[in-house]
Design an enzyme around this catalytic site. Structure first.
Site, PDB file in Angstrom:
ATOM      1  N   VAL A 118      71.274  35.542 -71.358  1.00 25.34           N
ATOM      2  CA  VAL A 118      71.820  35.982 -70.072  1.00 25.34           C
ATOM      3  C   VAL A 118      71.015  35.360 -68.938  1.00 25.34           C
ATOM      4  CG1 VAL A 118      72.717  38.200 -70.893  1.00 25.34           C
ATOM      5  CG2 VAL A 118      70.349  38.051 -70.069  1.00 25.34           C
TER       6      VAL A 118
ATOM      7  N   HIS B 290      45.905  23.118 -71.907  1.00 24.63           N
ATOM      8  CA  HIS B 290      45.582  22.031 -70.987  1.00 24.63           C
ATOM      9  C   HIS B 290      44.190  21.448 -71.219  1.00 24.63           C
ATOM     10  CE1 HIS B 290      43.719  25.267 -68.356  1.00 24.63           C
ATOM     11  NE2 HIS B 290      42.856  24.295 -68.163  1.00 24.63           N
TER      12      HIS B 290
ATOM     13  N   ILE C 268      69.695  36.475 -65.254  1.00 26.69           N
ATOM     14  CA  ILE C 268      69.468  37.780 -64.643  1.00 26.69           C
ATOM     15  C   ILE C 268      68.838  37.633 -63.268  1.00 26.69           C
ATOM     16  CG2 ILE C 268      69.342  39.180 -66.737  1.00 26.69           C
ATOM     17  CD1 ILE C 268      66.348  38.721 -66.815  1.00 26.69           C
TER      18      ILE C 268
ATOM     19  N   GLY D  94      35.882  24.203 -66.363  1.00 24.91           N
ATOM     20  CA  GLY D  94      35.161  24.216 -67.641  1.00 24.91           C
ATOM     21  C   GLY D  94      35.209  25.566 -68.315  1.00 24.91           C
ATOM     22  N   ASN D  95      35.522  26.629 -67.553  1.00 23.03           N
ATOM     23  CA  ASN D  95      35.699  27.952 -68.150  1.00 23.03           C
ATOM     24  C   ASN D  95      37.057  28.083 -68.832  1.00 23.03           C
ATOM     25  OD1 ASN D  95      33.627  29.255 -65.764  1.00 23.03           O
ATOM     26  ND2 ASN D  95      33.556  30.133 -67.816  1.00 23.03           N
ATOM     27  N   SER D  96      37.970  27.165 -68.546  1.00 25.76           N
ATOM     28  CA  SER D  96      39.318  27.257 -69.109  1.00 25.76           C
ATOM     29  C   SER D  96      39.273  27.381 -70.625  1.00 25.76           C
ATOM     30  CB  SER D  96      40.136  26.020 -68.732  1.00 25.76           C
ATOM     31  OG  SER D  96      40.455  26.034 -67.374  1.00 25.76           O
TER      32      SER D  96
ATOM     33  N   ASP E  79      50.180  28.289 -72.165  1.00 20.98           N
ATOM     34  CA  ASP E  79      48.964  27.471 -72.074  1.00 20.98           C
ATOM     35  C   ASP E  79      47.922  27.894 -73.103  1.00 20.98           C
ATOM     36  OD1 ASP E  79      47.313  25.467 -71.208  1.00 20.98           O
ATOM     37  OD2 ASP E  79      46.638  26.484 -69.384  1.00 20.98           O
TER      38      ASP E  79
END
Length: 458
Positions: free
Chosen positions: A257, A95, A259, A198-200, A125
């Site tokens: 499957v 992002h 579930i 901003g730490n992302s 991400d």
């Protein structure tokens, strides 16, 4: 430099009298300082800024110079990242760089380089970048083993909050295996180290200087840190990054499957000691599960010798297994244990729908969903009941909000309290609600033997 600090009170609690026995409680002191570690690690942590080009109709005359000045690239976002290879491989959040036309990476010493995208994985991400600097050798860090991180362990976050590069914050691992409804593979490390905008994409380090997480999200009602941050664990990130570097995309295993979670009541009926396992509600015809003999109502207790306690355990274990692997399933069928072998297919080619995929005849697309009538071909493909009514979800755009609540094979019975009998009518209803900005709409969904209400963003 580490120092063990044990107070008299701590020493008193180190041995707890319990009858005639005593239980030793290990104690580990806090570091005297994080300065040496921060100084060593910071050069490999980078600031990332992106720009998007702003388009517009060309003009002439006196306005042309103004359009040239103001219609160029505009800064779109700021984030963090970290270098994992001396040749300039950078890991960050998807992002942070999504839809960017230009990406600039700034090192702690002020040097700036352009970067190109090597690969992205929207489901976790994660993005991998390549710095455009042939011949330059960069400081780098490496992934550690997040499975060894324990609640209470010290961690360090380094990043670019609010554009303030090289910011170091410290905290502990507050919890493990957090599911915050961000995607199908949620397994976050929770930390109280301050993480802000901003730490992302920045790293979460352990005390050995290894990356144990990628800081990705925070819980906050104010937009700032309140001590509840979330990081993608390195155990997952390392595998994703390796695939992005090798293939430019992810290649996850697929079982085929649907579930559901085990309930206490069903666990008691089956004679299980506690609720565990994943209950198979439906099996996709022609899927690895179908070919391997899996049936509806089977309970999958382990996958490739890994215990399955919850639905998430099985989803992650299958996804992390290489495509083409023959995996061993331990199942419970009619209270009898069985062993099955299944050869995994690839998830990305069997589940996800890309925005530009050609629509099948009679299908419509709306809200990230491909919708079709329950024709014999569709019924056979998804293992549906022969007399099913409603609109069948045959594909889901993984980037859409719908991917959080619906999956291929689901049957939509109602949209906004109205019966859904035709794909075009359901799509029109969603379009009208979207134009009204009415917010999420209630839908009634059938999934195997289950029927439930859910909220869908139209």
């Amino acid at each position: 430099m580490m120092r063990s600090v044990v107070s008299a009170a701590a020493a008193a609690t180190a041995a707890l009298a319990l009858g005639a026995s005593a239980v030793a409680v290990p104690t580990r002191g806090a570091p005297e300082s994080f300065a040496d570690l921060a100084e060593t690690l910071t050069p490999a942590v980078v600031n990332i800024s992106t720009a998007q080009r702003v388009g517009g109709s060309p003009v002439s005359g006196e306005l042309a110079p103004l359009q040239k000045k103001f219609s160029g690239p505009r800064a779109a976002s700021l984030g963090s990242g970290f270098i994992i290879s001396p040749n300039g491989i950078v890991v960050t959040n998807n992002h942070v760089i999504d839809n960017a036309d230009e990406i600039a990476v700034t090192l702690s010493d002020g040097r700036e380089f352009k970067a190109t995208v090597r690969g992205v994985d929207r489901e976790t991400d994660i993005a991998v970048l390549q710095l455009e600097a042939p011949g330059v050798r960069f400081p780098a860090v490496s992934f550690g083993d997040s499975s060894r991180a324990r609640v209470g362990d010290w961690v360090i976050a380094i990043g670019n909050p609010f554009g303030l590069g090289g910011t170091v914050t410290v905290g502990i691992v507050s919890a493990r295996n957090r599911d915050i409804d961000a995607g199908n593979f949620d397994d976050f490390i929770q930390t109280d180290a301050a993480i802000n905008r901003g730490n992302s994409g920045g790293p979460l380090f352990d005390m050995t200087g290894k990356v144990v997480g990628i800081n990705t999200a925070i819980y906050s009602q104010t937009g700032g840190s309140v001590g509840v941050g979330f990081a993608v664990p390195s155990e997952l990130a390392d595998l994703v990054v390796e695939q992005l570097l090798q293939y430019g995309e992810t290649r996850r295993g697929w079982l085929g499957v649907s579930i559901d979670e085990m309930t206490p009541k069903l666990a008691a009926e089956l004679g299980l000691d506690r609720p565990r396992g994943a209950v198979v509600s439906s099996v996709r015809p022609g899927s690895p599960a179908a070919l391997g003999g899996v049936l509806p109502s089977d309970v999958i207790l382990s996958f490739n010798r890994k215990p399955v306690t919850t639905v998430r355990d099985l989803t992650r274990a299958v996804a992390e297994t290489p495509v083409g692997t023959t995996a061993q399933l331990s199942i419970l069928r009619a209270k009898k244990p069985m062993q099955l072998a299944v050869k995994l297919d690839r998830r990305e080619t069997r589940v996800s729908a890309k925005p530009n995929d050609a629509l099948p005849a009679g299908a419509v697309k709306s809200a990230g969903l491909t919708l079709q009538k329950p024709t014999p071909e569709v019924i056979s493909a998804f293992g549906l009941s022969a007399n099913v009514e409603g609109v069948v979800v045959t594909a889901v755009d993984p980037d859409s909000p719908a991917a959080r609540v619906l999956r291929p094979g689901d049957v939509i019975l109602e949209v906004g309290w109205e019966r859904a009998l035709r794909p075009d009518a359901a799509a029109d209803k969603l379009a009208k609600l979207r134009n009204l900005n009415s917010g999420p709409v209630q839908i009634f969904v059938q999934r195997g033997d289950l029927a439930f209400y859910e909220q869908l963003q139209p």
